[in-house]
Structures are given as structure tokens and as C-alpha cells.
Design a protein around this motif. Sequence first.
Motif, PDB file in Angstrom:
ATOM      1  N   LEU A   1       9.080  18.820  20.930  1.00  0.00           N
ATOM      2  CA  LEU A   1       8.336  18.156  19.796  1.00  0.00           C
ATOM      3  C   LEU A   1       8.346  16.716  19.963  1.00  0.00           C
ATOM      4  O   LEU A   1       7.342  15.947  19.566  1.00  0.00           O
ATOM      5  CB  LEU A   1       8.667  18.765  18.181  1.00  0.00           C
ATOM      6  CG  LEU A   1       8.048  20.183  18.088  1.00  0.00           C
ATOM      7  CD1 LEU A   1       8.847  20.629  17.067  1.00  0.00           C
ATOM      8  CD2 LEU A   1       6.751  20.421  17.981  1.00  0.00           C
TER       9      LEU A   1
ATOM     10  N   SER B   1       6.323  15.024  22.790  1.00  0.00           N
ATOM     11  CA  SER B   1       4.863  15.548  22.417  1.00  0.00           C
ATOM     12  C   SER B   1       4.352  14.457  21.452  1.00  0.00           C
ATOM     13  O   SER B   1       3.204  13.899  21.683  1.00  0.00           O
ATOM     14  CB  SER B   1       4.766  16.893  22.163  1.00  0.00           C
ATOM     15  OG  SER B   1       3.195  17.066  21.741  1.00  0.00           O
ATOM     16  N   THR B   2       5.162  14.329  20.366  1.00  0.00           N
ATOM     17  CA  THR B   2       4.506  13.402  19.338  1.00  0.00           C
ATOM     18  C   THR B   2       4.548  11.662  19.811  1.00  0.00           C
ATOM     19  O   THR B   2       3.424  11.046  19.666  1.00  0.00           O
ATOM     20  CB  THR B   2       5.643  13.236  18.203  1.00  0.00           C
ATOM     21  OG1 THR B   2       5.766  14.610  17.698  1.00  0.00           O
ATOM     22  CG2 THR B   2       5.304  12.302  17.207  1.00  0.00           C
TER      23      THR B   2
ATOM     24  N   GLY C   1       3.757  24.023  28.606  1.00  0.00           N
ATOM     25  CA  GLY C   1       2.927  24.732  27.761  1.00  0.00           C
ATOM     26  C   GLY C   1       3.325  26.049  27.762  1.00  0.00           C
ATOM     27  O   GLY C   1       2.561  26.932  27.359  1.00  0.00           O
TER      28      GLY C   1
ATOM     29  N   ARG D   1       5.773  29.491  26.722  1.00  0.00           N
ATOM     30  CA  ARG D   1       6.274  29.940  25.534  1.00  0.00           C
ATOM     31  C   ARG D   1       7.978  30.250  25.860  1.00  0.00           C
ATOM     32  O   ARG D   1       8.249  30.905  26.718  1.00  0.00           O
ATOM     33  CB  ARG D   1       5.858  31.324  24.858  1.00  0.00           C
ATOM     34  CG  ARG D   1       6.100  31.695  23.499  1.00  0.00           C
ATOM     35  CD  ARG D   1       5.436  33.187  23.162  1.00  0.00           C
ATOM     36  NE  ARG D   1       3.834  32.898  23.227  1.00  0.00           N
ATOM     37  CZ  ARG D   1       3.382  32.362  22.034  1.00  0.00           C
ATOM     38  NH1 ARG D   1       3.855  32.193  20.831  1.00  0.00           N
ATOM     39  NH2 ARG D   1       2.301  32.136  22.057  1.00  0.00           N
TER      40      ARG D   1
ATOM     41  N   PHE E   1       8.263  30.202  20.955  1.00  0.00           N
ATOM     42  CA  PHE E   1       7.500  28.951  20.439  1.00  0.00           C
ATOM     43  C   PHE E   1       6.918  28.338  21.582  1.00  0.00           C
ATOM     44  O   PHE E   1       7.213  28.585  22.762  1.00  0.00           O
ATOM     45  CB  PHE E   1       8.808  28.006  20.026  1.00  0.00           C
ATOM     46  CG  PHE E   1       8.269  26.501  19.465  1.00  0.00           C
ATOM     47  CD1 PHE E   1       7.581  26.350  18.497  1.00  0.00           C
ATOM     48  CD2 PHE E   1       8.020  25.475  20.836  1.00  0.00           C
ATOM     49  CE1 PHE E   1       7.066  25.095  18.019  1.00  0.00           C
ATOM     50  CE2 PHE E   1       7.646  24.207  20.318  1.00  0.00           C
ATOM     51  CZ  PHE E   1       7.113  24.177  18.843  1.00  0.00           C
ATOM     52  N   ARG E   2       5.613  27.874  21.280  1.00  0.00           N
ATOM     53  CA  ARG E   2       4.658  27.096  22.491  1.00  0.00           C
ATOM     54  C   ARG E   2       4.122  25.743  21.632  1.00  0.00           C
ATOM     55  O   ARG E   2       3.681  25.904  20.348  1.00  0.00           O
ATOM     56  CB  ARG E   2       3.674  28.048  22.771  1.00  0.00           C
ATOM     57  CG  ARG E   2       2.440  27.392  23.734  1.00  0.00           C
ATOM     58  CD  ARG E   2       1.555  28.201  24.374  1.00  0.00           C
ATOM     59  NE  ARG E   2       1.968  29.281  24.987  1.00  0.00           N
ATOM     60  CZ  ARG E   2       1.484  30.341  25.304  1.00  0.00           C
ATOM     61  NH1 ARG E   2       0.207  30.622  24.942  1.00  0.00           N
ATOM     62  NH2 ARG E   2       1.892  31.281  26.262  1.00  0.00           N
ATOM     63  N   LEU E   3       4.253  24.844  22.326  1.00  0.00           N
ATOM     64  CA  LEU E   3       3.805  23.686  21.772  1.00  0.00           C
ATOM     65  C   LEU E   3       2.096  23.416  21.721  1.00  0.00           C
ATOM     66  O   LEU E   3       1.498  24.271  22.508  1.00  0.00           O
ATOM     67  CB  LEU E   3       4.006  22.419  22.584  1.00  0.00           C
ATOM     68  CG  LEU E   3       5.427  21.575  22.569  1.00  0.00           C
ATOM     69  CD1 LEU E   3       5.428  20.669  23.801  1.00  0.00           C
ATOM     70  CD2 LEU E   3       5.634  20.825  21.353  1.00  0.00           C
ATOM     71  N   ARG E   4       1.853  23.088  20.322  1.00  0.00           N
ATOM     72  CA  ARG E   4       0.167  22.958  20.397  1.00  0.00           C
ATOM     73  C   ARG E   4      -0.359  21.650  21.277  1.00  0.00           C
ATOM     74  O   ARG E   4      -1.437  21.600  21.587  1.00  0.00           O
ATOM     75  CB  ARG E   4      -0.048  22.512  18.909  1.00  0.00           C
ATOM     76  CG  ARG E   4       0.237  23.589  17.891  1.00  0.00           C
ATOM     77  CD  ARG E   4      -1.101  24.732  18.080  1.00  0.00           C
ATOM     78  NE  ARG E   4      -2.515  24.017  17.699  1.00  0.00           N
ATOM     79  CZ  ARG E   4      -2.936  23.708  16.684  1.00  0.00           C
ATOM     80  NH1 ARG E   4      -2.212  24.109  15.447  1.00  0.00           N
ATOM     81  NH2 ARG E   4      -3.900  23.167  16.318  1.00  0.00           N
ATOM     82  N   GLN E   5       0.604  20.664  21.611  1.00  0.00           N
ATOM     83  CA  GLN E   5       0.169  19.574  22.520  1.00  0.00           C
ATOM     84  C   GLN E   5       0.925  19.541  23.500  1.00  0.00           C
ATOM     85  O   GLN E   5       1.894  18.453  23.340  1.00  0.00           O
ATOM     86  CB  GLN E   5       0.119  18.352  21.514  1.00  0.00           C
ATOM     87  CG  GLN E   5      -1.049  18.297  20.488  1.00  0.00           C
ATOM     88  CD  GLN E   5      -1.061  17.023  19.740  1.00  0.00           C
ATOM     89  OE1 GLN E   5      -1.877  16.186  19.881  1.00  0.00           O
ATOM     90  NE2 GLN E   5      -0.085  16.919  18.975  1.00  0.00           N
ATOM     91  N   PRO E   6       1.101  20.213  24.603  1.00  0.00           N
ATOM     92  CA  PRO E   6       2.039  20.031  25.675  1.00  0.00           C
ATOM     93  C   PRO E   6       1.757  19.090  26.459  1.00  0.00           C
ATOM     94  O   PRO E   6       0.751  18.242  26.506  1.00  0.00           O
ATOM     95  CB  PRO E   6       1.512  21.335  26.475  1.00  0.00           C
ATOM     96  CG  PRO E   6       0.202  22.071  26.200  1.00  0.00           C
ATOM     97  CD  PRO E   6       0.154  21.409  24.640  1.00  0.00           C
TER      98      PRO E   6
END
Length: 313
Positions: free
Chosen positions: A77, A80-81, A129, A131, A135-140
Motif C-alpha cells: 500500500l 502504491s501510494t 497485482g 491476491r 487482499f489485492r491492491l486496487r492500484q498494483p
Amino acid sequence: MKSVGVVTPFWLDRPPAEALSIAVAADEAGFGRLWIGEMATFDAFALATAIGARTSDISLTVGPLAAGVRSPVALALGLSTVVACTGRRAGLALGASSPLIVSSWHGRPFTPVGSVRAAVRDARALLDGNRVDGFRLRQPVPGTSISVAAFGPALMRVAAAEGDEVVLNLVSVDQVAHVVETLSELTPVPPPIAVWIPAALEPGAQTLRQLRSQLAVYLAPPGYGEMFTALGHGPLVERARAGEPRASLAADIPTALLEAVGAIGSASAIADRVSAYFEAGASHVGLVPATAEDPAGARLLTTLSPLLTKGHL
């Protein structure tokens, strides 16, 4: 391909916000990569995002961060941020850190080998990207480079197997050559090596004091102490491990030891020193600018950039 970057240092005698100024100076001087670590001032991902807003082109590598402090989800996270909010190229670097930071500061169990291996594998999967544990990132951020800080045989094996790059801090040229040999024995295609070295242009008394004070922190820890002993400074290591205060240790650190694990002196001497690390097998050198007499390392970075970033090495 060989490259030279800049490390945002956390000098104990300087204002924390100087890290932002160093980032701007490195970007303006034309360096292509900035390392953003974490100690007792800023959250590394927040600092990286702030740096991205104040710079124009330099790529960002967040870390090395203590792998046992954040979960792989938190690491993914965070990275990705940074990428989403800055639009900048960014990589992640992970290491074991120390029991003080992981257990005492953050209240997490210190399991260096297992935590680093799991963090690299799971953070990589999430950033690609996939899981992981539901959990899976929305913005990999697929293809993110993950570097591993390695000091010691066990973590070297993890770095060789899992890392896209091995990171070494405060090492001699001979130690780099030894690591190259070790990695070649561990894997048919060794990852490239990045080296962090303190750098100071024509240092005066205040700068040498700053460098000595920071190096004194590393005299006692395993790995570092053995390397300093091999360089002929065993008595200092013994004093540090016996609990002698850092200030008195720092006062006795000879300039020869600073020169053995750093690059200090004239611009040409620093360039020659960087070349020596490349010749020993490093692919990237990260300069840690001393700032006691050179705020934000601006003079160092501006002077050295034409020598280190324009193919003159």
C-alpha cells in the motif's frame, strides 16, 4: 549499467527537514536515483510522497525498511501510494534492521531471515497485482524492483534468491569484492550490488565530527564490527561492544577508517573512490552527503554531478 545516486541521510546533528532539501538538490544536480530510508524522523512513504511533489524527475527507492515492522500489505500500500500520488518511478528496499528497532521500538518479534524472505515474496506478489491472504491492491505496480539489504551469510542467501538488488551500507572496497564472490557462489545470475557510502567534499572539522559520530553507531553491531576489525580497528569495536558511550568512541575514530568506508576529499578523489567501488563489482553507488558544513549537500552534489552522472567514470 553503472549509476550513482543519492541517499537522504538522517544526521543526528541536523534538522530533519533537511532530507527534503537534499532530495531537491539531488534532483536539480541531475542524479537519477534517490534512496529514502527511515529512522526516527519521518515515515518513509510519507517522505517519499512529499519529495515527489518537490522534485521533477529523480526516481525514488523507499528503504531499506525493516521487514518485520510493516506487513506485506502495508508495504505494498505504501509503495502504491507513492507511485500513484507522485507519478514517479519507485522501488522498494527491505532489510532485517535490528532488535532495537523491530522489537523495542515497534513491539514486533525479530526474526530477520524469515521476515525478510516473506516480506519480499508477498510484497512482490501484491505489487504485481496478485491476491495474497485475501487482499489485492486496487492500484498494483507490476515489475517493482525490490532490493534487499544484506549483511551476513543468512541474509546474503535471501538476497541472492529473492532480491532484484543487494544493498550494502558502510562497506570497504574489499568487502564489495568479497560479496561479489559470495553471490556468484550462491546463484548462477547474481543480483546487482548497490553500495551506500558517506561522501564529503573537502571536509572540515565539523564534517569529520559528523561522520565520526554516525559511524560510531555501527561499531558494535554484528557484521559491521567484524568488518571494522578486519580493517584493523578491533580495539574500537571491543570498546563499543563493552558499552562505551558513542561520543567517546567517535572522538577516537581515525580519519583512515572514514576513508576506508566512504569518499572524502577533493572532487577528483571522490570520483576515484566511486570508480574503485565499481571496479570491485558494485553496479550502483549511493552517496550519503555530509551536511555539517555543506547544507543539503548542495555543494557536493553540484560539484560532483558532472563527474559522476555524465559518463566520466
